[in-house]
Scaffold this active site. Structure first.
Site: not given
Length: 275
Positions: A55, A57, A206
């Site tokens: 999933r 972002d 990230r």
């Protein structure tokens, strides 16, 4: 029957993959396109709902996303590709389709996920890389300490508790994940991170990239990465870095499922990072 699809998409126009109230998401666009292609009559008893391998972002892209869904109609593989693409926006494309056995799950059958982060650096940002790459401002006579970043990456390989790199909104049942490899490719003014693991926490890649950059520009020593990992404290790691340069590149499955490789050469990223 159960069908698997391979997707590529530009995540910048969307609020991420997962359906959200009053938000524009990739899942919504795909399910709408599938429903339009299959036809309303075939969906009365079984609306199409898709399961994804990862999933992504808001603003995150995909080169090799994999999904599956169950449907009561039959189509040729290429018919699924052409038909669904005719109902999708230009930012999303189906690359391949194939039937899979009922035990296949795009999410739970996956044993490896590969992310690539593309970073552009220099005295000025490039408008040509907007939404496609992260950016760090560096003077023209400076570059990252790539060797220090590569050494810092060594402590992350293997199974660890990655709480320090986990978003407060993460829904994973455990912070323990396994990273198989981290490669850093330097080609000024570009820097690429390629990270393979069994699974990833929310914002984990990230947050790792942000921490690597702190070491690469000399704000932290290379030993700092191990200290952050051991602390299991999100507050001491670097801030979450931009989603713009993050790409879900590939999902790996057991060979007996015969899942096609993604069309990685279809992207603007250099071919050598896909080797």
């Amino acid at each position: 029957m159960r069908i698997a699809l391979g997707l590529q998409y530009d995540g910048s126009p969307y609020s991420g993959w997962q359906t959200q109230v009053n938000q524009n998401t990739i899942q919504d666009e795909l399910e709408k396109a599938l429903s339009a292609f299959v036809g309303v009559g075939a969906l009365k008893s079984n609306p199409i709902r898709v399961i994804t391998a990862g999933r992504t972002d808001t603003g995150v892209h995909a080169l090799g996303q994999v999904i599956h869904f169950d449907v009561d109609v039959e189509r040729e593989n290429w018919s699924w590709v052409r038909g669904v693409n005719s109902f999708l926006p230009e930012s999303i494309v189906v690359n391949w389709a194939q039937p899979v056995p009922p035990e296949f799950s795009a999410r739970y059958s996956a044993h490896e996920r590969t992310y690539i982060y593309a970073l552009h650096a220099g005295p000025c940002r490039s408008p040509m890389t907007t939404n496609r790459a992260g950016y760090v401002m560096l003077p023209s006579d400076r570059w990252f300490d790539v060797k220090a970043m590569q050494q810092a990456a060594e402590c992350l390989i293997g199974e660890h508790d990655f709480t320090s790199f986990r978003s407060s909104e993460c829904q994973s049942k455990t912070p323990v994940k396994t990273i198989y490899s981290i490669e850093i490719f330097s080609s000024e003014p570009w820097l690429y991170f390629k990270i393979k693991g069994n699974a990833f926490l929310h914002h984990m890649v990230r947050n790792l990239v942000g921490s690597f950059i702190q070491i690469g520009v000399g704000k932290q020593k290379l030993e700092w990465m191990a200290e952050v990992l051991a602390a299991k404290d999100r507050s001491i790691a670097a801030p979450t870095f931009s989603p713009d340069g993050l790409y879900l590149a590939q999902i790996a499955y057991p060979e007996h499922f015969l899942i096609p490789k993604p069309w990685l050469t279809n992207s603007w990223l250099p071919k050598e990072i896909f080797a």
